[in-house]
Enzyme design. Structure first.
Site, PDB file in Angstrom:
ATOM      1  N   ASN A 140       0.807  -1.234   0.000  1.00 38.30           N
ATOM      2  CA  ASN A 140       0.000   0.000   0.000  1.00 38.30           C
ATOM      3  C   ASN A 140       0.839   1.283   0.000  1.00 38.30           C
ATOM      4  O   ASN A 140       0.493   2.261  -0.661  1.00 38.30           O
ATOM      5  CB  ASN A 140      -1.010  -0.007   1.158  1.00 38.30           C
ATOM      6  CG  ASN A 140      -0.367  -0.091   2.504  1.00 38.30           C
ATOM      7  OD1 ASN A 140       0.784  -0.511   2.631  1.00 38.30           O
ATOM      8  ND2 ASN A 140      -1.077   0.307   3.529  1.00 38.30           N
ATOM      9  N   GLU A 238       3.965  -4.149  12.650  1.00 41.70           N
ATOM     10  CA  GLU A 238       3.115  -2.983  12.359  1.00 41.70           C
ATOM     11  C   GLU A 238       1.918  -3.519  11.590  1.00 41.70           C
ATOM     12  O   GLU A 238       2.037  -3.863  10.416  1.00 41.70           O
ATOM     13  CB  GLU A 238       3.881  -1.959  11.508  1.00 41.70           C
ATOM     14  CG  GLU A 238       5.118  -1.379  12.174  1.00 41.70           C
ATOM     15  CD  GLU A 238       4.807  -0.520  13.385  1.00 41.70           C
ATOM     16  OE1 GLU A 238       3.627  -0.193  13.619  1.00 41.70           O
ATOM     17  OE2 GLU A 238       5.753  -0.212  14.122  1.00 41.70           O
ATOM     18  N   CYS A 272      -3.023   2.104   6.591  1.00 41.23           N
ATOM     19  CA  CYS A 272      -3.305   1.515   7.914  1.00 41.23           C
ATOM     20  C   CYS A 272      -3.929   2.537   8.855  1.00 41.23           C
ATOM     21  O   CYS A 272      -4.843   2.202   9.601  1.00 41.23           O
ATOM     22  CB  CYS A 272      -2.037   0.924   8.500  1.00 41.23           C
ATOM     23  SG  CYS A 272      -0.614   2.004   8.342  1.00 41.23           S
ATOM     24  N   GLU A 450       8.030   2.328  14.846  1.00 41.84           N
ATOM     25  CA  GLU A 450       8.929   2.740  13.777  1.00 41.84           C
ATOM     26  C   GLU A 450       9.050   4.257  13.870  1.00 41.84           C
ATOM     27  O   GLU A 450       8.323   4.904  14.612  1.00 41.84           O
ATOM     28  CB  GLU A 450       8.349   2.328  12.428  1.00 41.84           C
ATOM     29  CG  GLU A 450       8.250   0.817  12.350  1.00 41.84           C
ATOM     30  CD  GLU A 450       8.134   0.294  10.937  1.00 41.84           C
ATOM     31  OE1 GLU A 450       9.110  -0.295  10.463  1.00 41.84           O
ATOM     32  OE2 GLU A 450       7.082   0.463  10.327  1.00 41.84           O
TER      33      GLU A 450
HETATM   34  P1  NDP Z   1      -0.237  -9.044   3.970  1.00 45.23           P
HETATM   35  O1  NDP Z   1      -0.061  -9.387   5.395  1.00 45.23           O
HETATM   36  O2  NDP Z   1      -1.002  -9.939   3.107  1.00 45.23           O
HETATM   37  O3  NDP Z   1       1.178  -8.865   3.230  1.00 45.23           O
HETATM   38  C1  NDP Z   1       2.208  -8.093   3.767  1.00 45.23           C
HETATM   39  C2  NDP Z   1       3.547  -8.724   3.427  1.00 45.23           C
HETATM   40  O4  NDP Z   1       3.629  -9.993   4.064  1.00 45.23           O
HETATM   41  C3  NDP Z   1       3.736  -8.997   1.932  1.00 45.23           C
HETATM   42  O5  NDP Z   1       5.085  -8.793   1.588  1.00 45.23           O
HETATM   43  C4  NDP Z   1       3.372 -10.469   1.818  1.00 45.23           C
HETATM   44  O6  NDP Z   1       3.978 -11.117   0.718  1.00 45.23           O
HETATM   45  C5  NDP Z   1       3.952 -10.997   3.116  1.00 45.23           C
HETATM   46  N1  NDP Z   1       3.394 -12.287   3.534  1.00 45.23           N
HETATM   47  C6  NDP Z   1       2.221 -12.852   3.192  1.00 45.23           C
HETATM   48  N2  NDP Z   1       2.089 -14.071   3.798  1.00 45.23           N
HETATM   49  C7  NDP Z   1       3.215 -14.263   4.532  1.00 45.23           C
HETATM   50  C8  NDP Z   1       3.682 -15.310   5.381  1.00 45.23           C
HETATM   51  N3  NDP Z   1       2.956 -16.422   5.581  1.00 45.23           N
HETATM   52  N4  NDP Z   1       4.871 -15.167   5.990  1.00 45.23           N
HETATM   53  C9  NDP Z   1       5.615 -14.045   5.803  1.00 45.23           C
HETATM   54  N5  NDP Z   1       5.236 -13.039   5.005  1.00 45.23           N
HETATM   55  C10 NDP Z   1       4.048 -13.122   4.379  1.00 45.23           C
HETATM   56  O7  NDP Z   1      -0.834  -7.586   4.013  1.00 45.23           O
HETATM   57  P2  NDP Z   1      -1.274  -6.681   2.812  1.00 45.23           P
HETATM   58  O8  NDP Z   1      -0.215  -6.682   1.791  1.00 45.23           O
HETATM   59  O9  NDP Z   1      -2.620  -7.093   2.373  1.00 45.23           O
HETATM   60  O10 NDP Z   1      -1.287  -5.236   3.512  1.00 45.23           O
HETATM   61  C11 NDP Z   1      -2.410  -4.706   4.067  1.00 45.23           C
HETATM   62  C12 NDP Z   1      -2.368  -4.772   5.583  1.00 45.23           C
HETATM   63  O11 NDP Z   1      -1.192  -4.125   6.080  1.00 45.23           O
HETATM   64  C13 NDP Z   1      -3.532  -4.029   6.201  1.00 45.23           C
HETATM   65  O12 NDP Z   1      -4.060  -4.752   7.271  1.00 45.23           O
HETATM   66  C14 NDP Z   1      -2.893  -2.742   6.725  1.00 45.23           C
HETATM   67  O13 NDP Z   1      -3.593  -2.114   7.737  1.00 45.23           O
HETATM   68  C15 NDP Z   1      -1.542  -3.224   7.127  1.00 45.23           C
HETATM   69  N6  NDP Z   1      -0.597  -2.111   7.174  1.00 45.23           N
HETATM   70  C16 NDP Z   1      -0.101  -1.707   8.397  1.00 45.23           C
HETATM   71  C17 NDP Z   1       0.737  -0.622   8.511  1.00 45.23           C
HETATM   72  C18 NDP Z   1       1.318  -0.231   9.825  1.00 45.23           C
HETATM   73  O14 NDP Z   1       2.354   0.405   9.849  1.00 45.23           O
HETATM   74  N7  NDP Z   1       0.705  -0.551  10.931  1.00 45.23           N
HETATM   75  C19 NDP Z   1       1.121   0.162   7.334  1.00 45.23           C
HETATM   76  C20 NDP Z   1       0.556  -0.348   6.100  1.00 45.23           C
HETATM   77  C21 NDP Z   1      -0.261  -1.453   6.046  1.00 45.23           C
HETATM   78  P3  NDP Z   1       3.191 -11.322  -0.676  1.00 45.23           P
HETATM   79  O15 NDP Z   1       2.911  -9.969  -1.213  1.00 45.23           O
HETATM   80  O16 NDP Z   1       4.171 -12.088  -1.485  1.00 45.23           O
HETATM   81  O17 NDP Z   1       1.947 -12.079  -0.347  1.00 45.23           O
END
Ligand code: NDP
Length: 469
Positions: A140, A238, A272, A450
């Protein structure tokens, strides 16, 4: 063509959410690639951790300068792979450079501690980098979140292996190219592209990684923490949020409405700390809601590369469909009134994963849009009679990332900032985070912080030295 992940055995295709066209391909990395990257960054740690902080800063400043000079190209790539309007991408790339500059400017201030005692002699505390760190980041805000990981890790003398999201990895690769060109030895930061199941889990499981910073969904964060636990690496999470915005009777309804629209529809609602639930005092609710609808209705939705576009598509078709299901269920169960949006665009005239800005009122507290994170352009608005009621409802979520209160009454500000359960509380603003202050959540929104010197400290360990002369 459906945008999202289209993989063969070795490559991952990255698609433009506007029309499903191919933007690029990256390698589908494996656990073996992770092993190799950890070995390389482990070897590089010895020299990088001993490089003088001013030397490290020089490289970070130089990289920031190169990134600023290439801002337009980087922003265009970000818009093509992620979908956000070019003006937002331009700001995000500038944000990346600013975070690097911030950490470059404070790396020379890393200090230990010193004291002297008759009994123990000279008492020193050294603060040492901890080793190879890993980062897993989402799609995002790929550039900004990458800077939050890489900035403090490099400034504090650590090395890093980073896994970008599989649906938006290209800008991250381009950014690290600028770091190399600025003089960063390539083995200090290695990017390994690939799926979460393969590359992400291999990072979480790796014995030689001493800290892991993950940003993403709650369920993924829990999985990552479970896998990482037996290795006792420091794990920073996060996660998601369901930020509340409380609009009090004395707030300027026009200013608050503008704040609600930018705080919700920025990045197509996929942030987020976006405003995900609004609670407005009944006495000003008509005026406030009318303005919100006016401003949301004026947003130009379209291809982020076109002039004047305020909001792009949802990042992938499957995410758009999941969002629509949440809204549909809320409407079918008569748990809200739809003021605008709430429908899918006509698929015969529109290839992309677009979603109309949607405003819901009279929202039932048990509605799906109030209880699950809504990651898209949907704004549920409820009214309240008393401040106590508003704070209680704002806190009635498993999340605790951000919240905002809109008022100029110091007694209300004092009560709300104390009682809102969130990692960051804004007053008369939302969603604005300078690099100097800590950022992170409480409850299911995460562990650790962070940004700021707080992030830097997470990547250092104290060593106590007692010298009896
Ligand atoms: P995901 O959790 O699906 O993906 C995030 C990352 O984790 C991607 O690189 C993904 O890889 C990887 N991933 C997926 N499955 C695994 C696993 N089993 N083990 C290790 N890594 C894995 O989240 P989204 O991409 O859908 O992001 C949206 C979410 O992130 C929302 O809930 C949002 O609120 C949160 N977010 C939080 C922030 C914060 O700072 N608190 C900031 C921004 C977003 P791949 O793409 O290859 O699947």
């Amino acid at each position: 063509m459906q945008n999202g992940q289209g993989n063969n055995r070795d490559m991952i295709s990255v698609y433009n959410p506007v029309d499903g066209s191919l933007v690029g391909t990256v390698q589908a990395g494996t656990a073996h690639d992770v092993d190799e990257a950890v070995r390389e960054t482990g070897d590089a740690f010895l020299s990088w951790s001993r490089t003088d902080p001013p030397e490290r800063s020089k490289i970070l400043f130089s990289a920031a300068g190169r990134i600023r000079a290439d801002q337009k190209n980087l922003a265009t790539l970000l818009t093509r792979e992620q979908g956000k309007p070019l003006k937002e991408s331009m700001n995000e790339i500038a944000g990346f450079a600013r975070v690097l500059e911030y950490y470059a400017s404070i790396s020379g201030m890393l200090r230990g501690d010193y004291g002297v005692s008759r009994q123990y002699g000279h008492m020193m505390v050294r603060r040492e980098p901890i080793g190879v760190c890993a980062a897993i980041i989402p799609w995002n805000l790929p550039a900004l979140i990458m800077s939050w990981k890489i900035g403090p890790v490099l400034a504090s003398g650590n090395t890093m292996v980073l896994k970008p999201s599989s649906t938006a990895p290209l800008t991250c690769l381009a950014l690290v190219g600028h770091l190399y060109e600025a003089g960063l030895p390539p083995s200090v930061v290695r990017i390994v592209t690939g799926s979460g199941d393969e590359v992400g889990e291999a990072l979480a499981r790796h014995q030689d990684i001493r800290a892991l910073s993950f940003t993403g969904a709650v369920r993924t964060g829990i999985r990552v923490a479970e896998i990482a636990a037996p290795t006792l690496k420091k794990t920073i999470l996060e996660l998601g949020g369901s930020d509340a915005m409380i609009v009090c009777q004395d707030a300027d309804p026009d200013l608050a409405a503008k704040g609600a629209v930018s705080g919700r529809f920025f990045n197509c609602g996929q942030t987020c700390t976006a405003i995900k639930r609004v609670f407005v005092d009944k006495k000003i609710s008509d005026q406030f809601i009318r303005r919100v609808c006016e401003y949301a209705g004026a947003l130009k939705v379209g291809n982020g590369l076109e002039k004047g576009v305020d909001m792009g598509p949802v990042h992938t078709m499957s995410q758009r469909d999941a969002l629509h299901s949440q809204v549909e269920e809320t409407i079918t169960r008569e748990m809200a009134t739809v003021l605008c949006g709430g429908t899918l665009p006509d698929s015969s005239s529109c290839m992309g994963s677009f979603y109309h800005p949607t405003i819901l009122t009279d929202v039932d507290p048990d509605a799906p849009v109030m209880n699950n994170e809504v990651f898209g352009p949907v704004l549920p608005i409820s009214t309240f009679d008393s401040l106590e009621e508003a704070i209680t409802r704002a806190n009635a979520t498993r999340y605790g990332l951000g919240a905002s209160i809109w008022t100029h009454d110091m007694r209300i500000i004092s009560k709300a900032t104390e009682e809102l359960k969130a990692g960051i509380v804004w007053v008369n603003q939302h969603l604005r985070i300078p690099p100097e202050v800590p950022f992170g959540g409480t409850k299911f929104s995460g562990i650790g912080r962070e940004n700021g010197r707080y992030a830097l400290e997470q990547y250092l360990e104290e060593k106590t030295i007692l010298i009896q002369p």
